[in-house]
Design a protein around this motif. Sequence first.
Motif, PDB file in Angstrom:
ATOM      1  N   ILE A  20       6.994  42.435   1.913  1.00  0.00           N
ATOM      2  CA  ILE A  20       6.567  42.652   3.306  1.00  0.00           C
ATOM      3  C   ILE A  20       7.454  41.926   4.303  1.00  0.00           C
ATOM      4  N   ILE A  21       8.427  41.168   3.818  1.00  0.00           N
ATOM      5  CA  ILE A  21       9.354  40.477   4.707  1.00  0.00           C
ATOM      6  C   ILE A  21      10.270  41.481   5.407  1.00  0.00           C
ATOM      7  N   ASP A  22      10.595  41.200   6.677  1.00  0.00           N
ATOM      8  CA  ASP A  22      11.553  42.026   7.415  1.00  0.00           C
ATOM      9  C   ASP A  22      10.990  43.446   7.539  1.00  0.00           C
ATOM     10  N   GLY A  23      11.850  44.423   7.725  1.00  0.00           N
ATOM     11  CA  GLY A  23      11.407  45.817   7.822  1.00  0.00           C
ATOM     12  C   GLY A  23      11.092  46.435   6.482  1.00  0.00           C
ATOM     13  N   GLY A  24      11.560  45.806   5.405  1.00  0.00           N
ATOM     14  CA  GLY A  24      11.275  46.315   4.075  1.00  0.00           C
ATOM     15  C   GLY A  24      12.063  47.548   3.703  1.00  0.00           C
ATOM     16  N   ALA A  63      15.423  37.882  16.863  1.00  0.00           N
ATOM     17  CA  ALA A  63      16.253  37.459  15.734  1.00  0.00           C
ATOM     18  C   ALA A  63      15.597  36.284  15.006  1.00  0.00           C
ATOM     19  N   LEU A  64      14.979  35.386  15.746  1.00  0.00           N
ATOM     20  CA  LEU A  64      14.286  34.257  15.123  1.00  0.00           C
ATOM     21  C   LEU A  64      13.051  34.721  14.354  1.00  0.00           C
ATOM     22  N   THR A  65      12.295  35.639  14.963  1.00  0.00           N
ATOM     23  CA  THR A  65      11.066  36.115  14.326  1.00  0.00           C
ATOM     24  C   THR A  65      11.374  36.894  13.054  1.00  0.00           C
ATOM     25  N   ILE A  66      12.227  37.908  13.169  1.00  0.00           N
ATOM     26  CA  ILE A  66      12.536  38.750  12.011  1.00  0.00           C
ATOM     27  C   ILE A  66      13.407  37.990  11.015  1.00  0.00           C
ATOM     28  N   GLY A  67      14.347  37.215  11.536  1.00  0.00           N
ATOM     29  CA  GLY A  67      15.259  36.487  10.664  1.00  0.00           C
ATOM     30  C   GLY A  67      14.595  35.418   9.840  1.00  0.00           C
ATOM     31  N   SER A  68      13.435  34.935  10.258  1.00  0.00           N
ATOM     32  CA  SER A  68      12.702  33.943   9.480  1.00  0.00           C
ATOM     33  C   SER A  68      11.662  34.589   8.568  1.00  0.00           C
ATOM     34  N   GLY A  69      11.763  35.902   8.421  1.00  0.00           N
ATOM     35  CA  GLY A  69      10.871  36.593   7.489  1.00  0.00           C
ATOM     36  C   GLY A  69       9.763  37.381   8.132  1.00  0.00           C
ATOM     37  N   GLY A  70       9.711  37.434   9.458  1.00  0.00           N
ATOM     38  CA  GLY A  70       8.630  38.133  10.143  1.00  0.00           C
ATOM     39  C   GLY A  70       8.583  39.608   9.806  1.00  0.00           C
ATOM     40  N   SER A  71       7.375  40.132   9.699  1.00  0.00           N
ATOM     41  CA  SER A  71       7.191  41.553   9.409  1.00  0.00           C
ATOM     42  C   SER A  71       7.240  42.321  10.723  1.00  0.00           C
ATOM     43  N   ALA A  72       8.429  42.656  11.159  1.00  0.00           N
ATOM     44  CA  ALA A  72       8.627  43.340  12.435  1.00  0.00           C
ATOM     45  C   ALA A  72       9.864  44.215  12.334  1.00  0.00           C
ATOM     46  N   GLY A  73       9.981  45.142  13.276  1.00  0.00           N
ATOM     47  CA  GLY A  73      11.083  46.091  13.260  1.00  0.00           C
ATOM     48  C   GLY A  73      12.101  45.832  14.346  1.00  0.00           C
ATOM     49  N   ALA A 118      20.809  35.916   9.885  1.00  0.00           N
ATOM     50  CA  ALA A 118      19.588  35.115   9.955  1.00  0.00           C
ATOM     51  C   ALA A 118      18.770  35.258   8.677  1.00  0.00           C
ATOM     52  N   LEU A 119      18.615  36.479   8.201  1.00  0.00           N
ATOM     53  CA  LEU A 119      17.856  36.687   6.960  1.00  0.00           C
ATOM     54  C   LEU A 119      18.554  36.033   5.772  1.00  0.00           C
ATOM     55  N   THR A 120      19.858  36.096   5.776  1.00  0.00           N
ATOM     56  CA  THR A 120      20.604  35.510   4.660  1.00  0.00           C
ATOM     57  C   THR A 120      20.412  34.003   4.594  1.00  0.00           C
ATOM     58  N   LEU A 131      18.303  31.992   6.540  1.00  0.00           N
ATOM     59  CA  LEU A 131      16.967  31.436   6.745  1.00  0.00           C
ATOM     60  C   LEU A 131      15.978  31.813   5.654  1.00  0.00           C
ATOM     61  N   VAL A 132      16.223  32.946   4.994  1.00  0.00           N
ATOM     62  CA  VAL A 132      15.256  33.413   4.004  1.00  0.00           C
ATOM     63  C   VAL A 132      15.862  33.537   2.616  1.00  0.00           C
ATOM     64  N   GLU A 133      16.906  34.327   2.482  1.00  0.00           N
ATOM     65  CA  GLU A 133      17.387  34.669   1.158  1.00  0.00           C
ATOM     66  C   GLU A 133      18.034  33.502   0.430  1.00  0.00           C
ATOM     67  N   VAL A 134      18.828  32.733   1.132  1.00  0.00           N
ATOM     68  CA  VAL A 134      19.465  31.591   0.476  1.00  0.00           C
ATOM     69  C   VAL A 134      18.428  30.547   0.083  1.00  0.00           C
ATOM     70  N   PRO A 135      17.526  30.126   0.998  1.00  0.00           N
ATOM     71  CA  PRO A 135      16.519  29.161   0.567  1.00  0.00           C
ATOM     72  C   PRO A 135      15.638  29.676  -0.562  1.00  0.00           C
ATOM     73  N   MET A 136      15.354  30.941  -0.587  1.00  0.00           N
ATOM     74  CA  MET A 136      14.489  31.490  -1.634  1.00  0.00           C
ATOM     75  C   MET A 136      15.269  31.906  -2.867  1.00  0.00           C
ATOM     76  N   ALA A 137      16.593  31.697  -2.847  1.00  0.00           N
ATOM     77  CA  ALA A 137      17.447  32.128  -3.955  1.00  0.00           C
ATOM     78  C   ALA A 137      17.184  33.590  -4.281  1.00  0.00           C
ATOM     79  N   TRP A 138      17.135  34.338  -3.201  1.00  0.00           N
ATOM     80  CA  TRP A 138      16.745  35.739  -3.335  1.00  0.00           C
ATOM     81  C   TRP A 138      17.787  36.607  -2.635  1.00  0.00           C
ATOM     82  N   ALA A 139      18.752  37.130  -3.369  1.00  0.00           N
ATOM     83  CA  ALA A 139      19.778  37.977  -2.779  1.00  0.00           C
ATOM     84  C   ALA A 139      19.178  39.333  -2.453  1.00  0.00           C
ATOM     85  N   ARG A 140      19.551  39.870  -1.304  1.00  0.00           N
ATOM     86  CA  ARG A 140      18.943  41.107  -0.818  1.00  0.00           C
ATOM     87  C   ARG A 140      19.008  42.235  -1.843  1.00  0.00           C
ATOM     88  N   HIS A 141      20.128  42.455  -2.508  1.00  0.00           N
ATOM     89  CA  HIS A 141      20.274  43.573  -3.430  1.00  0.00           C
ATOM     90  C   HIS A 141      20.330  43.110  -4.882  1.00  0.00           C
TER      91      HIS A 141
END
Length: 594
Positions: A308-312, A136-146, A48-50, A52-62
């Motif tokens: 601050i996205i995701d658990g960080g 999964a929807l909340t955190i996967g879309s960038g929500g600041s949650a654990g 979901a993070l990949t 919904l967030v990282e691909v649209p933002m062109a932001w690879a996790r590592h």
Amino acid sequence: MFVPDVLRSGGLGVARWPRHARRLVLSALVGVVAGLGAVFFDAMLVHALTWLVEVPMAWARHGIAFQPVAPGMHAPVVSWIIIPIAGLGGLASGLLVFCIAPEAEGHGTDAMIESFHLRGGYVRKRAPIIKFVASALTIGSGGSAGKEGPIAQIGSGFGSILASWLKLDTADRRVLLLAGAAGGIGAIFQAPLGAALFVPGVLYRDTEYEFEALLSCIIASIAAYAVFSQVFGRQALFTPGPVHFAMPVELLPCLIFGVLCAGCGYIYIKVFYGLRDYFFNPLPIPRMFKPAVGGLLLGCVAWRFPEIIDGGYVWIQTALDGKMLWQTMAALVFLKIVATSFTIASGGSGGVFGPSVFIGAMLGGAFGELGHALFPNLVVNPGSFVLIGMGGFFSGVAKVPIASVIMASEMCSSYTLLVPLLLVSTITFLLLPRKVTLYEKQMDNRLASPAHIGEFARGILSRMTVGEAIRQRPVSVIAENMPFHALVKAVTNSTESYFPVVDKSGKMTGILSVNDLREVLFDDSLRDLVVAKDVATAQVARVRLGDSLETALDIMARLQIDELPVVPDDRSDEIEAMLSKQDIIDHYHDCCLI
């Protein structure tokens, strides 16, 4: 969800097994399922993070080379898209939760705590599934949650459902509820011992544990951790590198840091629930749309500060590696508090453990780096405070001083900093007021929990006497020779339910209630012949002034009555007062509130 039919009552008759054997087997089964749930949930979050967030933002996790030049890291140019993504994620989560399973709202650990204390461990079958998808929807879309809240509700939900399906009693259902939560948390955070201590301890604000469930939580946590490790391998969540603690030089900085953690924890909780109570709750829109508002607000923060996205967790590791400025980490403490409040206080679905670990790590990193710059002889190992902050901060806000220390050590696979962790955790726990906690459904202690009120009440009532509980009020006595028509009039004009019957000298010879009159009330042939003594019960159950309230309650329960006549200790036929169940309850609460 599959459970072998042979386990069900009527097969091997699980409910008839010895309690310890039953809990051993079922806790292991619950742990396996919780471990599988943790595997699927973690995998779903990654995807979901990949996408919904990282691909649209062109932001690879590592793939980010972190070179901060200011208190915050400037986001990539295309990161503005996180605003609609987070808003849509909140909208989808809100619609799913509030239309199908409202109990999946917010951080799931509170739902587990409430189920244990107030619902006999019962969880609706749909709740874990809805929590799984909504989180999964909340955190996967960038929500600041654990992850701990969702996986706690998923694991505990299976434990509860399994116990109900097997027709086990309430005590077993509560134990399996906790075992499932411990299994899920122990697996996904790779901290089996910490999770096994966290779940039985997070139920209470005081340093108390649900000891009856401790072994089951350990078994479930081991089973879940084994399943999770089989899939993802055995590795620490964070790698702190070499960490050291200079004894006793750094004890003073740890004392100061404990005070700082308590102050920051107080702000965190007040902001979190303040936004919920004074901003989101008063919003004049349906509840299902409020997570979308929270998501949009979160997106605005994440646009400039994507940390601050995701658990960080990536940024916690960066702090452990010593690659963040103290100004950056200090700013992220407060940004994460606001972002988490936007996400979860609005009704979004997720946990608060991950964000709390992030806040504590950044707070520790900022304190360590600044302290080392100002007082290098006192703060000798600045990087160690990142790990110390992870456990110390959460201990106060969640009221789990021991479990937080073990979990922080297990997540980093290092017990080197056990002493400073214990010190900071204890100070933070003691300084934060009892009522200031992230988990509103926590009870003060076992005595305050409805799950244990019966056993504790009997112990306390055995030390209370009838004479202490009786209320001074007139006793409606009936003369034994009172004609039936006068008796009916006296009873119907009274607010009492039970009436002692006395002879001419005032000695009690019987007792009657409204029910005793019904047998004669509609028999016209007997009305002129019957007197009070004829319809009264001659064998009167009574209690003496010196008897315990436990004895009184036992008699009431056995006879299924609500009141008993009270007599002096040395005279069994002289009516002193009437004692009701309500009198006992009122006296019990009066004493417990002193």
